[in-house]
Design an enzyme around this catalytic site. Structure first.
Site, PDB file in Angstrom:
ATOM      1  N   ASN A 111       0.809  -1.237   0.000  1.00 48.11           N
ATOM      2  CA  ASN A 111       0.000   0.000   0.000  1.00 48.11           C
ATOM      3  C   ASN A 111       0.831   1.271   0.000  1.00 48.11           C
ATOM      4  O   ASN A 111       0.332   2.346  -0.312  1.00 48.11           O
ATOM      5  CB  ASN A 111      -0.995  -0.025   1.157  1.00 48.11           C
ATOM      6  CG  ASN A 111      -0.314  -0.082   2.503  1.00 48.11           C
ATOM      7  OD1 ASN A 111       0.861  -0.404   2.586  1.00 48.11           O
ATOM      8  ND2 ASN A 111      -1.053   0.233   3.553  1.00 48.11           N
ATOM      9  N   GLU A 206       6.382  -3.252  11.516  1.00 48.90           N
ATOM     10  CA  GLU A 206       5.174  -2.420  11.502  1.00 48.90           C
ATOM     11  C   GLU A 206       4.083  -3.291  10.899  1.00 48.90           C
ATOM     12  O   GLU A 206       4.109  -3.551   9.699  1.00 48.90           O
ATOM     13  CB  GLU A 206       5.392  -1.177  10.628  1.00 48.90           C
ATOM     14  CG  GLU A 206       6.507  -0.279  11.069  1.00 48.90           C
ATOM     15  CD  GLU A 206       6.176   0.430  12.375  1.00 48.90           C
ATOM     16  OE1 GLU A 206       7.093   0.974  12.979  1.00 48.90           O
ATOM     17  OE2 GLU A 206       5.004   0.418  12.780  1.00 48.90           O
ATOM     18  N   CYS A 240      -2.861   0.740   7.248  1.00 53.81           N
ATOM     19  CA  CYS A 240      -2.821   0.101   8.563  1.00 53.81           C
ATOM     20  C   CYS A 240      -3.414   1.045   9.605  1.00 53.81           C
ATOM     21  O   CYS A 240      -3.946   0.612  10.616  1.00 53.81           O
ATOM     22  CB  CYS A 240      -1.403  -0.267   8.926  1.00 53.81           C
ATOM     23  SG  CYS A 240      -0.422   1.177   9.197  1.00 53.81           S
TER      24      CYS A 240
HETATM   25  N1  LIG Z   1       1.743  -1.268  10.347  1.00 57.08           N
HETATM   26  C1  LIG Z   1       1.958  -0.732   9.161  1.00 57.08           C
HETATM   27  O1  LIG Z   1       2.605   0.298   9.005  1.00 57.08           O
HETATM   28  C2  LIG Z   1       1.403  -1.419   7.956  1.00 57.08           C
HETATM   29  C3  LIG Z   1       0.794  -2.640   8.050  1.00 57.08           C
HETATM   30  N2  LIG Z   1       0.269  -3.208   6.923  1.00 57.08           N
HETATM   31  C4  LIG Z   1      -0.434  -4.490   7.036  1.00 57.08           C
HETATM   32  O2  LIG Z   1      -0.026  -5.366   5.933  1.00 57.08           O
HETATM   33  C5  LIG Z   1      -1.157  -6.029   5.420  1.00 57.08           C
HETATM   34  C6  LIG Z   1      -1.374  -5.668   3.978  1.00 57.08           C
HETATM   35  O3  LIG Z   1      -0.156  -5.462   3.313  1.00 57.08           O
HETATM   36  P1  LIG Z   1       0.494  -6.669   2.519  1.00 57.08           P
HETATM   37  O4  LIG Z   1       1.534  -6.115   1.617  1.00 57.08           O
HETATM   38  O5  LIG Z   1      -0.554  -7.550   1.901  1.00 57.08           O
HETATM   39  O6  LIG Z   1       1.174  -7.497   3.680  1.00 57.08           O
HETATM   40  P2  LIG Z   1       2.037  -8.820   3.514  1.00 57.08           P
HETATM   41  O7  LIG Z   1       2.479  -9.127   4.860  1.00 57.08           O
HETATM   42  O8  LIG Z   1       1.364  -9.873   2.734  1.00 57.08           O
HETATM   43  O9  LIG Z   1       3.308  -8.359   2.621  1.00 57.08           O
HETATM   44  C7  LIG Z   1       4.176  -7.398   3.117  1.00 57.08           C
HETATM   45  C8  LIG Z   1       5.509  -7.588   2.416  1.00 57.08           C
HETATM   46  O10 LIG Z   1       6.061  -8.820   2.828  1.00 57.08           O
HETATM   47  C9  LIG Z   1       6.416  -9.594   1.690  1.00 57.08           C
HETATM   48  N3  LIG Z   1       6.315 -11.006   2.047  1.00 57.08           N
HETATM   49  C10 LIG Z   1       5.267 -11.844   1.917  1.00 57.08           C
HETATM   50  N4  LIG Z   1       5.573 -13.075   2.386  1.00 57.08           N
HETATM   51  C11 LIG Z   1       6.865 -12.999   2.836  1.00 57.08           C
HETATM   52  C12 LIG Z   1       7.784 -13.913   3.444  1.00 57.08           C
HETATM   53  N5  LIG Z   1       7.452 -15.189   3.711  1.00 57.08           N
HETATM   54  N6  LIG Z   1       9.021 -13.480   3.769  1.00 57.08           N
HETATM   55  C13 LIG Z   1       9.390 -12.210   3.514  1.00 57.08           C
HETATM   56  N7  LIG Z   1       8.577 -11.280   2.949  1.00 57.08           N
HETATM   57  C14 LIG Z   1       7.333 -11.687   2.615  1.00 57.08           C
HETATM   58  C15 LIG Z   1       5.429  -9.161   0.641  1.00 57.08           C
HETATM   59  O11 LIG Z   1       5.934  -9.486  -0.645  1.00 57.08           O
HETATM   60  P3  LIG Z   1       4.865  -9.909  -1.807  1.00 57.08           P
HETATM   61  O12 LIG Z   1       4.143  -8.680  -2.182  1.00 57.08           O
HETATM   62  O13 LIG Z   1       5.742 -10.448  -2.916  1.00 57.08           O
HETATM   63  O14 LIG Z   1       3.970 -10.962  -1.215  1.00 57.08           O
HETATM   64  C16 LIG Z   1       5.395  -7.652   0.901  1.00 57.08           C
HETATM   65  O15 LIG Z   1       6.523  -7.037   0.327  1.00 57.08           O
HETATM   66  C17 LIG Z   1      -2.319  -5.597   6.267  1.00 57.08           C
HETATM   67  O16 LIG Z   1      -2.464  -6.494   7.351  1.00 57.08           O
HETATM   68  C18 LIG Z   1      -1.896  -4.250   6.831  1.00 57.08           C
HETATM   69  O17 LIG Z   1      -2.505  -3.909   8.030  1.00 57.08           O
HETATM   70  C19 LIG Z   1       0.355  -2.651   5.697  1.00 57.08           C
HETATM   71  C20 LIG Z   1       0.974  -1.423   5.595  1.00 57.08           C
HETATM   72  C21 LIG Z   1       1.560  -0.740   6.686  1.00 57.08           C
HETATM   73  O1  LIG Z   2       0.904   1.521   6.944  1.00 56.33           O
HETATM   74  C1  LIG Z   2       0.166   2.311   6.412  1.00 56.33           C
HETATM   75  O2  LIG Z   2      -0.912   2.038   5.942  1.00 56.33           O
HETATM   76  C2  LIG Z   2       0.735   3.676   6.390  1.00 56.33           C
HETATM   77  O3  LIG Z   2       1.789   3.677   7.321  1.00 56.33           O
HETATM   78  C3  LIG Z   2      -0.289   4.702   6.759  1.00 56.33           C
HETATM   79  O4  LIG Z   2       0.325   5.961   6.569  1.00 56.33           O
HETATM   80  P1  LIG Z   2      -0.627   7.244   6.687  1.00 56.33           P
HETATM   81  O5  LIG Z   2      -1.436   7.049   7.931  1.00 56.33           O
HETATM   82  O6  LIG Z   2       0.270   8.425   6.775  1.00 56.33           O
HETATM   83  O7  LIG Z   2      -1.488   7.201   5.441  1.00 56.33           O
END
Ligand SMILES: NC(=O)C1=CN([C@@H]2O[C@H](COP(=O)(O)OP(=O)(O)OC[C@H]3O[C@@H](n4cnc5c(N)ncnc54)[C@H](OP(=O)(O)O)[C@@H]3O)[C@@H](O)[C@H]2O)C=CC1
Ligand SMILES: O=C(O)[C@H](O)COP(=O)(O)O
Length: 429
Positions: A111, A206, A240
């Site tokens: 995202n 995160e 998130c």
């Molecule tokens: N706390 C925060 O700041 C944030 C939290 N999130 C959370 O992440 C989720 C959505 O994002 P999403 O990208 O789908 O999350 P994922 O955990 O599926 O993926 C995050 C990253 O990890 C990679 N990945 C996946 N599997 C593995 C593995 N086994 N080992 C190492 N890396 C791996 C993914 O690559 P690939 O794309 O190739 O699968 C991607 O680059 C939601 O739960 C959201 O809440 C999202 C953004 C920010």
């Molecule tokens: O993890 C996310 O989704 C981003 O850290 C959120 O960033 P923002 O609240 O500044 O949009």
């Protein structure tokens, strides 16, 4: 890994001012290339056009701010004397300095494939580390363009590598590689499994969130409704820090739901190129997951304030009222444009619900009584509480951390100090 390790050794000897100078250059080049990179975000992750441009500009600004802060935070050490400790005379001095960790593995989510990558890259570089970046599969092209901006700024070959590939296929190779000295990950509960596999190295996680919005009887309902819609539906809820559950006291619930619905009806739905508020969610898997949560709530008696509508991965914004805690959507993270409302009979009930979650990222409270707001925020077991405002990570120099399943450590610049202190304080006697 080998080229990253070698490049880091010489990079660590590069003077701080020089590292900062190159980061400032990279930040400027990133902003110069905001249009092509934003176009990738629109096409790869359906980010609305304006939000896509904002993500790139915000990232360039972050890189420069990091350079500025880094020369100050890393430019100082500590001098200790021994006779401040009982039983000792002044016979020993201690000089401390900060040293880099080595090779940092950075893994951002789909995202924010640019912003949540540079939020790892810039602090790591100013501190003298090298980077291996594993971008999200959807967002990889934007990430490659971003890395190229660092290369164009003149960063040494091998210092910042970008390794594309599905996380499920190459992830373990990277996260368990002996050449990695630190992992900074942002994403879902994938991070929890990574933290169990990683070796004895510092981790920064995160992860997900179930950000609760508590609305009290004296709240400014128009403000609360605006923040709930912005917080709950920006980027189709794929943040998130999105508002993920509204906990409103019964006495004002009807009025709040009415105001929220009026604003939801005004949200535009369609293509990111047209800068619509609601655009397709990232995958069919995600759409099906979101649909499952909605159908579960509907079947258990929730009130769907709008007709449930989906065309492919495009899901129309939906507010669900009268949600109860036996429904999955009361606890699970949809990561989509659907928002549950739970009516509460007391503030304590709202705080209890918030604290029963396995997540602990952010939350917000709406009330005119600031003392009450601060007491409530103290009681909420989460990393950040916004008072009369929507949850958000930005501005990017604010500390950003999650408790419980929402993360490990704090991401942003001032904690560069604490993070490095925690991880790597070298005592030179
Ligand atoms: N706390 C925060 O700041 C944030 C939290 N999130 C959370 O992440 C989720 C959505 O994002 P999403 O990208 O789908 O999350 P994922 O955990 O599926 O993926 C995050 C990253 O990890 C990679 N990945 C996946 N599997 C593995 C593995 N086994 N080992 C190492 N890396 C791996 C993914 O690559 P690939 O794309 O190739 O699968 C991607 O680059 C939601 O739960 C959201 O809440 C999202 C953004 C920010
Ligand atoms: O993890 C996310 O989704 C981003 O850290 C959120 O960033 P923002 O609240 O500044 O949009």
């Amino acid at each position: 890994m080998e080229s990253s390790r070698m490049a880091q050794k010489s990079w660590a000897k590069t003077p701080l001012w020089k590292r900062a100078e190159m980061l400032h250059k990279a930040g400027a080049i990133l902003k110069d290339h905001k249009k092509p990179i934003a176009e990738c975000l629109v096409k790869e992750i359906a980010k609305p056009a304006t939000d896509a441009l904002t993500e790139v500009v915000r990232s360039g600004d972050f890189v420069s701010y990091c350079a500025e802060e880094g020369v100050r935070i890393l430019g100082k050490g500590e001098f200790l004397v021994s006779d401040s400790f009982p039983g000792n005379d002044r016979t020993k001095y201690c000089l401390t300095s900060k040293v880099p960790l080595g090779v940092v593995l950075a893994i951002p989510p789909f995202n924010y494939p640019v912003n949540l990558a540079v939020s790892k890259i810039a602090p790591a570089l100013i501190a003298g580390n090298s980077l291996v970046l594993k971008p999200p599969t959807q967002g990889a092209v934007a990430a490659l363009h971003m890395v190229h901006c660092f290369h164009m700024a003149g960063f040494p070959k091998g210092l910042i590598s970008c390794v594309t590939g599905k996380g499920s296929e190459i992830g373990d190779f990277l996260t368990m590689h002996p050449g990695i000295n630190c992992i900074s990950f942002t994403g879902g509960d994938t991070g929890i499994s990574i933290s169990k596999k990683a070796g004895m190295i510092p981790l920064q996680m995160e992860l997900g969130g179930k950000d609760a919005c508590i609305v009290l009887d004296d709240a400014d309902l128009d403000l609360a409704a605006s923040c709930i819609v912005k917080g709950g539906f920006s980027y189709s809820g794929q943040r998130c820090t999105a508002v993920k559950v509204v906990l409103v006291v019964e006495s004002v619930a009807d009025a709040l739901v009415k105001q929220v619905n009026q604003k939801v009806e005004k949200l535009s739905v369609g293509a990111p190129e047209d800068d619509c508020d609601i655009t397709p969610v990232v995958t069919e898997f995600s759409s099906n997951f979101i649909e499952g949560l909605v159908m579960d709530a509907k079947q258990k008696g929730a009130t769907l304030c709008q007709e449930y509508r989906r065309e492919g991965n495009l899901i129309w914004p939906l507010l669900l009222d009268n949600v109860r805690s036996d429904m999955r959507i009361a606890w699970e993270e949809p990561f989509g444009p659907v928002l549950p409302v739970i009516r509460i009979n007391s503030v304590e009930e709202g705080i209890r619900h918030c604290n029963q979650s396995n997540f602990g990222l952010q939350g917000c409270v709406f009330t005119k009584d600031i003392n009450r707001a601060i007491q409530i925020s103290d009681a909420m077991e989460i990393g950040t509480v916004q008072i009369n405002s929507a949850p958000a990570r930005g501005p990017d120099h604010f500390p950003f951390q999650g408790l419980k399943d929402s993360g490990i450590g704090s991401q942003e610049i001032a904690n560069l100090d604490r993070n490095i202190d925690d991880m790597h304080d070298k005592l030179a006697l």
